[in-house]
Design a protein around this motif. Structure first.
Motif, PDB file in Angstrom:
ATOM      1  N   ALA A 352       0.831  -1.209   0.000  1.00  0.00           N
ATOM      2  CA  ALA A 352       0.000   0.000   0.000  1.00  0.00           C
ATOM      3  C   ALA A 352       0.865   1.260   0.000  1.00  0.00           C
ATOM      4  O   ALA A 352       0.549   2.241  -0.686  1.00  0.00           O
ATOM      5  CB  ALA A 352      -0.930  -0.015   1.220  1.00  0.00           C
ATOM      6  N   ILE A 353       1.959   1.244   0.756  1.00  0.00           N
ATOM      7  CA  ILE A 353       2.862   2.406   0.767  1.00  0.00           C
ATOM      8  C   ILE A 353       3.453   2.621  -0.625  1.00  0.00           C
ATOM      9  O   ILE A 353       3.532   3.758  -1.117  1.00  0.00           O
ATOM     10  CB  ILE A 353       3.981   2.195   1.804  1.00  0.00           C
ATOM     11  N   ALA A 354       3.850   1.513  -1.279  1.00  0.00           N
ATOM     12  CA  ALA A 354       4.405   1.631  -2.625  1.00  0.00           C
ATOM     13  C   ALA A 354       3.371   2.192  -3.593  1.00  0.00           C
ATOM     14  O   ALA A 354       3.675   3.074  -4.410  1.00  0.00           O
ATOM     15  CB  ALA A 354       4.901   0.266  -3.100  1.00  0.00           C
ATOM     16  N   MET A 355       2.129   1.695  -3.513  1.00  0.00           N
ATOM     17  CA  MET A 355       1.069   2.180  -4.401  1.00  0.00           C
ATOM     18  C   MET A 355       0.777   3.653  -4.140  1.00  0.00           C
ATOM     19  O   MET A 355       0.486   4.419  -5.066  1.00  0.00           O
ATOM     20  CB  MET A 355      -0.203   1.353  -4.211  1.00  0.00           C
ATOM     21  N   TRP A 356       0.854   4.060  -2.885  1.00  0.00           N
ATOM     22  CA  TRP A 356       0.630   5.473  -2.542  1.00  0.00           C
ATOM     23  C   TRP A 356       1.721   6.345  -3.164  1.00  0.00           C
ATOM     24  O   TRP A 356       1.438   7.418  -3.701  1.00  0.00           O
ATOM     25  CB  TRP A 356       0.615   5.632  -1.028  1.00  0.00           C
ATOM     26  N   LEU A 357       2.959   5.873  -3.129  1.00  0.00           N
ATOM     27  CA  LEU A 357       4.048   6.623  -3.762  1.00  0.00           C
ATOM     28  C   LEU A 357       3.893   6.654  -5.276  1.00  0.00           C
ATOM     29  O   LEU A 357       4.229   7.648  -5.928  1.00  0.00           O
ATOM     30  CB  LEU A 357       5.397   5.998  -3.385  1.00  0.00           C
ATOM     31  N   TYR A 358       3.363   5.586  -5.861  1.00  0.00           N
ATOM     32  CA  TYR A 358       3.142   5.539  -7.306  1.00  0.00           C
ATOM     33  C   TYR A 358       2.084   6.546  -7.752  1.00  0.00           C
ATOM     34  O   TYR A 358       2.095   6.977  -8.908  1.00  0.00           O
ATOM     35  CB  TYR A 358       2.699   4.139  -7.728  1.00  0.00           C
ATOM     36  N   THR A 359       1.168   6.916  -6.861  1.00  0.00           N
ATOM     37  CA  THR A 359       0.113   7.860  -7.252  1.00  0.00           C
ATOM     38  C   THR A 359       0.660   9.256  -7.537  1.00  0.00           C
ATOM     39  O   THR A 359      -0.034  10.081  -8.129  1.00  0.00           O
ATOM     40  CB  THR A 359      -0.965   7.951  -6.157  1.00  0.00           C
TER      41      THR A 359
END
Length: 545
Positions: A352-359
């Motif tokens: 989830a942290i990685a996906m948040w950074l990808y946004t």
């Protein structure tokens, strides 16, 4: 009737169970690698056959459709002809299909041979799980599933690199021929080292269930795959999805009726009555969405927005393979010690942290920093995938493992197709929305407006006419707007993946969290004979180790 050899039997000084693990991991890696290595060759295939993208896409779509249709047959065929025989036939069929793909003289023939590949390859994953679970006791399944997770996650990571190198510097046919020596070696290893399991010669074939599942899955997966090009409102897409869903509902009704009457269903949907299987399957589908969504979006970002070649993009993706390998090994060992939830939830939080950074991803981020984001995402997924598979099958009785693994594999195929179809359609639609919004902001007083005038003035200073200079300036700005809108659309797609990762965390809270409890329930569901065999196998395994 043939019976499997005890799990701890040694061959050449190595316990038999680890020989099984080595053989099936070797075979399944080839099929998973091939499933991703072909993706990078699509532009080359367009040139080779003189076809457009919509036609060449069927090289990928037909493969996925064939896998989805064939997977429910795994349990029936394994019972009827034997797990070892079916595994060898599947591996040989996949290898033969690869060779035929390499010698294809036209696009329709390549698509036909890809269907052959997909049918054979569909059996390999559920058979691998069945073979491993037959030999490994419950308390060691996390470790071995972690080992199985290496090819499952390394294949998508290494595929773009290997495929990119081949299509850039060699003949595209080599992406299929490369499977020939690997397949032959895999068949020989399986033939000489695997032992046959129990065979049920009087197993009846569920014709109504097969027709409903095969046609329903084919239509559903076709609709999901075609939605990325024709859109969700296309009559063909909507019709395929509606009819496919109706047939799958009919399939569920047919299978449940057979189960209630003690019949022989094609897929034993009663496995969903087990809470651990159902909740783990839901969480696994959501993680699969993040995995295959990233596999679809990231190459687009690297090649279309960063201007990298196929081989260069593959090299950028390579470090995530090491992260995946480390994560599945760590997760597999830990799940045997501390339980599923204690491993999966931290993995989902990392994801989830990685996906948040990808946004907030943009086109100016250094490639090195972007690779760290890839590593973070891959590590999180690696911690989740295989422990969820262990949890899903933890309470399944040994005689129902082939059924449960077939159901699990079918869900994964459907989930991966759904991920690509939804995100492809989302990116296309949001790209148009963002482009229109950005275009409205191009006014004489805006930064883009000033840029138009500067480009026009510069060209006029070099002798261009005012009209030609203005048209070129607008075209240049339009290209910049298109890149920016595409980037914003990709950010929206990553937001969807972030939301699903959060939902997966919630679903995982209901997954069986204790390794010890899972083992007790698993043994409680066995017959007295099965418990005695399992206990004997564990004693022999302990002595062997």
């Amino acid at each position: 009737m043939q019976v499997s050899v005890p799990a701890a039997k040694r061959e050449g000084g190595l316990p038999y169970k680890w020989i099984v693990a080595g053989v099936v991991i070797f075979g399944i890696f080839m099929s998973i690698l091939d499933g991703t290595i072909v993706n990078i060759a699509v532009p080359r295939l367009e040139t080779a056959f003189g076809s457009d993208l919509n036609s060449v896409q069927w090289v990928l779509t037909a493969y996925t459709l064939a896998q989805g249709v064939a997977t429910p047959l795994t349990a029936f065929l394994a019972d009827r002809i034997g797990t070892k025989r079916l595994y060898i036939l599947a591996l040989a069929g996949f290898t033969l299909g690869s060779v035929l793909c390499g010698i294809s003289w036209s696009l329709p023939m390549l698509i036909l041979f890809r269907i052959m590949q997909g049918v054979a390859g569909a059996f390999l994953s559920p058979l691998a799980i069945t073979l491993l679970y037959r030999e490994f006791p419950p308390q060691e399944r996390g470790t071995v599933m972690g080992a199985l997770g290496i090819p499952i996650l390394l294949g998508p990571a290494l595929g773009p690199t290997i495929g990119g190198y081949i299509v850039t510097y060699m003949d595209w046919r080599l992406i299929f021929y490369i499977n020939l020596p690997i397949g032959i070696l895999g068949v020989l290893l399986a033939f000489f080292f695997l032992h046959e399991g129990e065979i049920v010669p009087d197993k009846k074939f569920d014709i109504p269930g097969f027709l409903c599942s095969s046609i329903g899955l084919a239509l559903l997966l076709y609709g999901l795959s075609d939605a990325s090009t024709d859109g969700w409102t296309s009559p063909i897409v909507m019709g395929s999805l509606i009819v496919g869903i109706v047939l799958l509902i009919a399939f569920v009704a047919v299978e449940l009726r057979l189960s209630r009457r003690n019949g022989q269903p094609l897929l034993d949907l009663a496995v969903f009555a087990d809470r651990s299987f159902s909740t783990s399957s839901v969480a696994s589908i959501l993680v699969t969405f993040a995995l295959y969504g990233g596999l679809f979006l990231i190459p687009i970002y690297l090649q279309n927005l960063r201007g990298l070649s196929a081989y260069q993009a593959g090299l950028v993706l390579l470090p995530q393979a090491l992260a995946s390998m480390a994560a599945v090994l760590i997760g597999g060992r830990l799940v045997d010690r501390i339980g599923v939830r204690a491993v999966v939830i931290p993995g989902l939080i990392i994801l989830a942290i990685a996906m948040w950074l990808y946004t907030s991803l943009n086109t100016s981020i250094p490639i090195g920093d972007f690779q760290w984001l890839l590593i973070l995402r891959s590590f999180g997924i690696g911690l989740c995938m295989q422990p969820l598979s262990v949890s899903a099958l933890a309470n399944i009785q040994p005689r129902r493992l082939s059924q449960a693994s077939s159901v699990s594999t079918t869900l994964r195929f459907v989930g991966s197709s759904l991920a690509v179809a939804i995100l492809a359609t989302l990116v296309q639609s949001q790209n148009k929305v963002h482009y229109a919004h950005l275009a409205e902001q191009v006014t004489p007083t805006s930064s883009f407006g000033h840029m138009v005038m500067m480009i026009q003035a510069g060209l006029m200073g070099k002798g261009a006419s005012a009209m030609a200079a203005y048209a070129y300036a607008l075209k240049t700005i339009g290209g910049l707007l298109q890149r920016q809108s595409y980037m914003l659309a990709i950010q929206d797609a990553f937001r969807v993946s972030l939301f699903l990762a959060i939902v997966a965390i919630i679903a995982t809270l209901f997954v069986t969290g204790s390794k010890k409890n899972a083992v007790v329930v698993d043994e409680a569901s066995m017959t007295a004979e099965e418990r005695a065999e399992a206990e004997k196998a564990r004693e022999e395994a302990s002595m062997a180790l």
